[in-house]
Design a protein around this motif. Structure first.
Motif, PDB file in Angstrom:
ATOM      1  N   SER A 184      -5.632   2.524   0.729  1.00 32.48           N
ATOM      2  CA  SER A 184      -4.268   2.999   0.464  1.00 32.48           C
ATOM      3  C   SER A 184      -3.955   4.260   1.271  1.00 32.48           C
ATOM      4  N   VAL A 185      -4.985   5.123   1.443  1.00 34.30           N
ATOM      5  CA  VAL A 185      -4.785   6.343   2.229  1.00 34.30           C
ATOM      6  C   VAL A 185      -4.617   5.997   3.703  1.00 34.30           C
ATOM      7  N   ALA A 186      -5.476   5.097   4.194  1.00 35.27           N
ATOM      8  CA  ALA A 186      -5.387   4.677   5.600  1.00 35.27           C
ATOM      9  C   ALA A 186      -4.006   4.091   5.882  1.00 35.27           C
ATOM     10  N   ASP A 187      -3.512   3.290   4.959  1.00 37.36           N
ATOM     11  CA  ASP A 187      -2.183   2.688   5.136  1.00 37.36           C
ATOM     12  C   ASP A 187      -1.111   3.770   5.164  1.00 37.36           C
ATOM     13  N   ALA A 188      -1.210   4.739   4.244  1.00 39.89           N
ATOM     14  CA  ALA A 188      -0.211   5.804   4.184  1.00 39.89           C
ATOM     15  C   ALA A 188      -0.265   6.656   5.447  1.00 39.89           C
ATOM     16  N   HIS A 190       4.484   2.946  -1.458  1.00 35.61           N
ATOM     17  CA  HIS A 190       4.636   2.065  -2.620  1.00 35.61           C
ATOM     18  C   HIS A 190       3.293   1.825  -3.271  1.00 35.61           C
ATOM     19  N   ASP A 191       2.817   2.876  -3.944  1.00 37.29           N
ATOM     20  CA  ASP A 191       1.500   2.835  -4.532  1.00 37.29           C
ATOM     21  C   ASP A 191       1.517   3.925  -5.594  1.00 37.29           C
ATOM     22  N   LEU A 248      -6.208  16.636   0.693  1.00 42.55           N
ATOM     23  CA  LEU A 248      -5.466  16.735   1.947  1.00 42.55           C
ATOM     24  C   LEU A 248      -6.188  15.875   2.987  1.00 42.55           C
ATOM     25  N   HIS A 249      -5.527  14.796   3.395  1.00 40.62           N
ATOM     26  CA  HIS A 249      -6.146  13.830   4.305  1.00 40.62           C
ATOM     27  C   HIS A 249      -5.682  14.076   5.739  1.00 40.62           C
ATOM     28  N   ARG A 288      -3.165   5.460  -5.052  1.00 37.99           N
ATOM     29  CA  ARG A 288      -2.993   6.039  -3.722  1.00 37.99           C
ATOM     30  C   ARG A 288      -4.210   6.868  -3.341  1.00 37.99           C
ATOM     31  N   ALA A 289      -4.694   7.639  -4.300  1.00 36.47           N
ATOM     32  CA  ALA A 289      -5.728   8.614  -3.941  1.00 36.47           C
ATOM     33  C   ALA A 289      -7.134   8.168  -4.322  1.00 36.47           C
TER      34      ALA A 289
END
Lengths: 254, 254
Positions: A113-117, B246-247, A145-146, B252-253
């Protein structure tokens, strides 16, 4: 405050009870004071425990009450205003941003989900910095913080592989980029177990989740997911970042 | 999804259950689908009803589930991003601000808390405009916009004494002032009965309360208290006002 006849009101019982309790808090109790236990309160107002609990939950949502492990239910102090949207063009950890403390930094392939964001490949390494935000000596927010490795290409391996020193090194590199803008979003969430621990809350406690996307060179250079205590924080943004109305939403508008 | 052994985990049972349920929602259920009733779910996962309810409440906080009167618990669609902090320098109801509909306007001495927030005398008349914000055809926010009579001195009595026409007249007058800045704050709240009705929620439902102070000529020319549905809304601010992930915060995290 005496008991009150709740039979005749059209609103839900818990709702009317909440209004009565709010008046009682204003008139009878002081900040930090411990409320009588649920059994006593239910008896006093002549309501079922379930009804009482609903009312207490709402007062907790409004920041009037705090439920603390081993302490009980206490009258909460006014919420603290913490600026979120000011310095629209500052990088995290930039000079002046001393509200946050970087406590760790880990470099790994991020969750999908982080990679997608981040719009990075799922196998691209991402530096994830954990930061804690303090206000008046109390932790008010925990953040992940990514930062994609591609945002800090010149990061040397000389620095510490992890920990605060590593975090500072990553942020130093990040600050070389020119920040175009920050986009943020606030939504209601429930505290993850790790954040809950940092914030002295139970897992699942209501939190305000602020997601901030840092845009540089037309792409997402960093993504912050900040979890604020919803019971103690009012998030302020705008030019001065100072909206201070020491009154709960309920009482403010009623 | 099958049942799961919950005895061995260190986390609270409801917390682990919530994680299991989240996976189930992702894999087995589609948006809008109605969940089995609490009895069936509790039996399926081998947990007490109370534990199940805690987990369901958290999924509701995260916007994964919606509890609706007469319908039951359904899988929620992704939250809608609604811009809050963009157009930092626009008056409410200014050209382009067509997300909001003014539905009424009442002129009276305000509640003490509003008068204090406006820094007006408690007996000074205040125009209170009620506005509803629509998004995708659904009401997402209800607002009380308080405008001291002294902010619109040239308002004539010729216009309608109340209702939308009066609201528009007051806003037209307000727009004559030069807006210096807007300061906003977001905090967690519980829906007042009147807002709950507008938003099709139960009184006390979790809401995001946005308080905006409009500053002109060094003083508060208007004060807006906007109540957003916390279950369906993600409040976005920043230059573009568009952060769309959209998560849920949890997924998301994690």
């Amino acid at each position: 405050m005496g008991t009150t006849q709740l039979e005749s009101v059209p609103e839900p019982k818990y709702w009317h009870l909440k209004t009565v309790l709010t008046e009682a808090l204003d008139s009878e109790f002081s900040v930090g004071e411990i409320l009588p236990n649920e059994r006593e309160l239910a008896a006093r107002f002549g309501v079922a425990r379930a009804t009482l609990r609903q009312a207490l939950e709402q007062l907790e949502l409004e920041g009037r009450l705090q439920r603390r492990r081993g302490v009980g239910t206490t009258v909460a102090p006014p919420r603290v205003g913490v600026a979120v949207g000011t310095e629209q063009h500052a990088w995290p950890g930039a000079p002046g941003d001393d509200a946050w403390q970087a406590v760790d930094c880990v470099t790994a392939a991020p969750p999908a989900s982080v990679a997608d964001a981040l719009e990075t490949g799922r196998d691209e390494a991402v530096h994830t910095i954990r930061r804690i935000r303090m206000s008046h000596g109390q932790p008010v927010a925990a953040e992940l913080l990514h930062i994609p490795a591609s945002s800090v290409p010149d990061l040397t391996g000389i620095d510490a592989p992890s920990g605060p020193a590593r975090a500072r090194a990553v942020l130093r590199e990040l600050h070389r980029l020119e920040l175009e803008r920050r986009d943020s979003a606030v939504e209601l969430g429930s505290a993850r177990a790790d954040d809950a621990r940092e914030l002295d809350r139970l897992p699942g406690a209501p939190v305000l989740v602020v997601t901030t996307r840092y845009i540089a060179a037309g792409r997402t250079a960093a993504l912050a997911v900040s979890t604020y205590r919803a019971d103690t924080c009012r998030l302020t943004f705008g030019d001065s970042g100072a909206v201070e109305i020491h009154d709960s939403p309920e009482r403010r508008a009623s």
